[in-house]
Design a protein around this motif. Structure first.
Motif, mmCIF file in Angstrom:
data_model
loop_
_atom_site.group_PDB
_atom_site.id
_atom_site.type_symbol
_atom_site.label_atom_id
_atom_site.label_comp_id
_atom_site.label_asym_id
_atom_site.label_seq_id
_atom_site.Cartn_x
_atom_site.Cartn_y
_atom_site.Cartn_z
ATOM 1 N N UNK A 1 -31.846 -27.559 -4.747
ATOM 2 C CA UNK A 1 -30.519 -27.673 -4.139
ATOM 3 C C UNK A 1 -30.536 -28.471 -2.827
ATOM 4 N N UNK A 2 -31.723 -28.860 -2.348
ATOM 5 C CA UNK A 2 -31.795 -29.656 -1.111
ATOM 6 C C UNK A 2 -30.966 -30.923 -1.326
ATOM 7 N N UNK A 3 -29.952 -31.156 -0.485
ATOM 8 C CA UNK A 3 -28.997 -32.224 -0.783
ATOM 9 C C UNK A 3 -29.397 -33.637 -0.363
ATOM 10 N N UNK A 4 -30.524 -33.801 0.316
ATOM 11 C CA UNK A 4 -30.850 -35.110 0.885
ATOM 12 C C UNK A 4 -32.081 -35.719 0.222
ATOM 13 N N UNK A 5 -31.908 -36.827 -0.486
ATOM 14 C CA UNK A 5 -33.043 -37.461 -1.157
ATOM 15 C C UNK A 5 -33.881 -38.340 -0.224
ATOM 16 N N UNK A 6 -33.431 -38.524 0.993
ATOM 17 C CA UNK A 6 -34.123 -39.383 1.956
ATOM 18 C C UNK A 6 -34.717 -38.527 3.083
ATOM 19 N N UNK A 7 -35.577 -39.099 3.922
ATOM 20 C CA UNK A 7 -36.212 -38.310 4.980
ATOM 21 C C UNK A 7 -35.201 -37.646 5.920
ATOM 22 N N UNK A 8 -35.499 -36.408 6.273
ATOM 23 C CA UNK A 8 -34.643 -35.640 7.178
ATOM 24 C C UNK A 8 -35.468 -35.139 8.349
ATOM 25 N N UNK A 9 -34.938 -35.320 9.538
ATOM 26 C CA UNK A 9 -35.561 -34.799 10.750
ATOM 27 C C UNK A 9 -34.790 -33.576 11.202
ATOM 28 N N UNK A 10 -35.509 -32.560 11.620
ATOM 29 C CA UNK A 10 -34.919 -31.342 12.170
ATOM 30 C C UNK A 10 -35.465 -31.179 13.582
ATOM 31 N N UNK A 11 -34.574 -31.225 14.551
ATOM 32 C CA UNK A 11 -34.967 -31.006 15.944
ATOM 33 C C UNK A 11 -34.953 -29.501 16.195
ATOM 34 N N UNK A 12 -36.105 -28.962 16.601
ATOM 35 C CA UNK A 12 -36.207 -27.514 16.758
ATOM 36 C C UNK A 12 -37.289 -27.151 17.767
ATOM 37 N N UNK A 13 -37.133 -25.986 18.363
ATOM 38 C CA UNK A 13 -38.150 -25.417 19.257
ATOM 39 C C UNK A 13 -38.751 -24.157 18.649
ATOM 40 N N UNK A 14 -38.489 -23.938 17.384
ATOM 41 C CA UNK A 14 -39.011 -22.745 16.712
ATOM 42 C C UNK A 14 -39.640 -23.153 15.377
ATOM 43 N N UNK A 15 -40.436 -22.262 14.851
ATOM 44 C CA UNK A 15 -41.056 -22.518 13.553
ATOM 45 C C UNK A 15 -40.045 -22.229 12.452
ATOM 46 N N UNK A 16 -39.845 -23.207 11.591
ATOM 47 C CA UNK A 16 -38.941 -23.066 10.463
ATOM 48 C C UNK A 16 -39.690 -23.445 9.187
ATOM 49 N N UNK A 17 -39.393 -22.792 8.086
ATOM 50 C CA UNK A 17 -40.064 -23.144 6.836
ATOM 51 C C UNK A 17 -39.499 -24.455 6.276
ATOM 52 N N UNK A 18 -40.351 -25.229 5.642
ATOM 53 C CA UNK A 18 -39.916 -26.460 4.989
ATOM 54 C C UNK A 18 -39.458 -26.140 3.568
ATOM 55 N N UNK A 19 -38.467 -26.847 3.112
ATOM 56 C CA UNK A 19 -38.019 -26.722 1.730
ATOM 57 C C UNK A 19 -39.062 -27.411 0.853
ATOM 58 N N UNK A 20 -39.638 -26.696 -0.102
ATOM 59 C CA UNK A 20 -40.671 -27.293 -0.956
ATOM 60 C C UNK A 20 -40.185 -28.581 -1.636
ATOM 61 N N UNK A 21 -40.991 -29.637 -1.513
ATOM 62 C CA UNK A 21 -40.689 -30.906 -2.155
ATOM 63 C C UNK A 21 -39.751 -31.814 -1.383
ATOM 64 N N UNK A 22 -39.143 -31.322 -0.314
ATOM 65 C CA UNK A 22 -38.218 -32.142 0.483
ATOM 66 C C UNK A 22 -38.984 -32.873 1.585
ATOM 67 N N UNK A 23 -38.546 -34.076 1.901
ATOM 68 C CA UNK A 23 -39.151 -34.861 2.977
ATOM 69 C C UNK A 23 -38.484 -34.459 4.296
ATOM 70 N N UNK A 24 -38.997 -33.388 4.902
ATOM 71 C CA UNK A 24 -38.451 -32.844 6.146
ATOM 72 C C UNK A 24 -39.499 -32.992 7.232
ATOM 73 N N UNK A 25 -39.073 -33.520 8.367
ATOM 74 C CA UNK A 25 -39.975 -33.748 9.491
ATOM 75 C C UNK A 25 -39.429 -32.996 10.694
ATOM 76 N N UNK A 26 -40.198 -32.018 11.150
ATOM 77 C CA UNK A 26 -39.782 -31.218 12.296
ATOM 78 C C UNK A 26 -40.217 -31.905 13.576
ATOM 79 N N UNK A 27 -39.326 -31.931 14.557
ATOM 80 C CA UNK A 27 -39.623 -32.588 15.828
ATOM 81 C C UNK A 27 -39.019 -31.757 16.956
#
Length: 181
Positions: free
Chosen positions: A71-97
């Protein structure tokens, strides 16, 4: 040229969500076929997404993405700006910064290629980009509801120039260019 665009929806009084991050007020609005098609086309219009931790957490919780990663809606790279640990959606191109959003902006633009960068939410993140001179445009769909309080569309002053207004029941859609010094 890649542009950085804050594409979002807002209550008439300028809030993205209620204080407890609910979007029920927005999700209860009827959406025309034209607007639905436009929203579905966002994944081809934008080559990278940027969101804050609250927006990402809302997606995790409301779409049950850890159990249903398809159900992850974004087929392209996604950046998440955060100061906490968050789980990544399996198979999604998510980059925490974390830290200065301007520092990761060049990576997002490079990843977007010839497409634009979508600032999904929230308002403070869009404001940080504007402060750094990196936000080009705001596209907002105003719903006919007031919340009285909540998560602000933009929590700071940004000078804008109105470029387009259109009506798509029940929304009023505005496209505004960010004035740069």
């Amino acid at each position: 040229m890649t542009r950085t665009i804050y594409y979002t929806a807002s209550s008439l009084d300028g809030f993205l969500a209620t204080s407890d991050h609910s979007l029920d007020w927005l999700l209860s609005q009827p959406v025309s076929e034209q607007l639905q098609g436009e929203m579905e086309g966002l994944t081809t219009r934008f080559g990278a997404q940027l969101m804050g931790a609250s927006t990402y957490q809302w997606l995790l919780d409301n779409e049950d993405l850890l159990t249903n990663p398809e159900k992850w809606p974004y087929p392209t790279p996604s950046w998440v700006m955060t100061h906490r640990d968050l789980p990544a959606v399996p198979g999604a191109d998510i980059r925490f910064a974390q830290g200065d959003v301007a520092a990761v902006h060049a990576e997002m633009v490079a990843a977007a290629g010839d497409k634009d960068v979508w600032v999904v939410g929230g308002g403070d993140l869009a404001g940080q980009l504007a402060d750094a001179g990196l936000l080009d445009e705001i596209e907002v769909s105003y719903a006919p509801v007031t919340l009285g309080s909540g998560m602000p569309l933009l929590p700071r002053r940004i000078d804008l120039e109105l470029r387009e207004v259109r009506h798509d029941a029940p929304f009023v859609l505005a496209r505004l260019e960010v004035k740069k010094p």
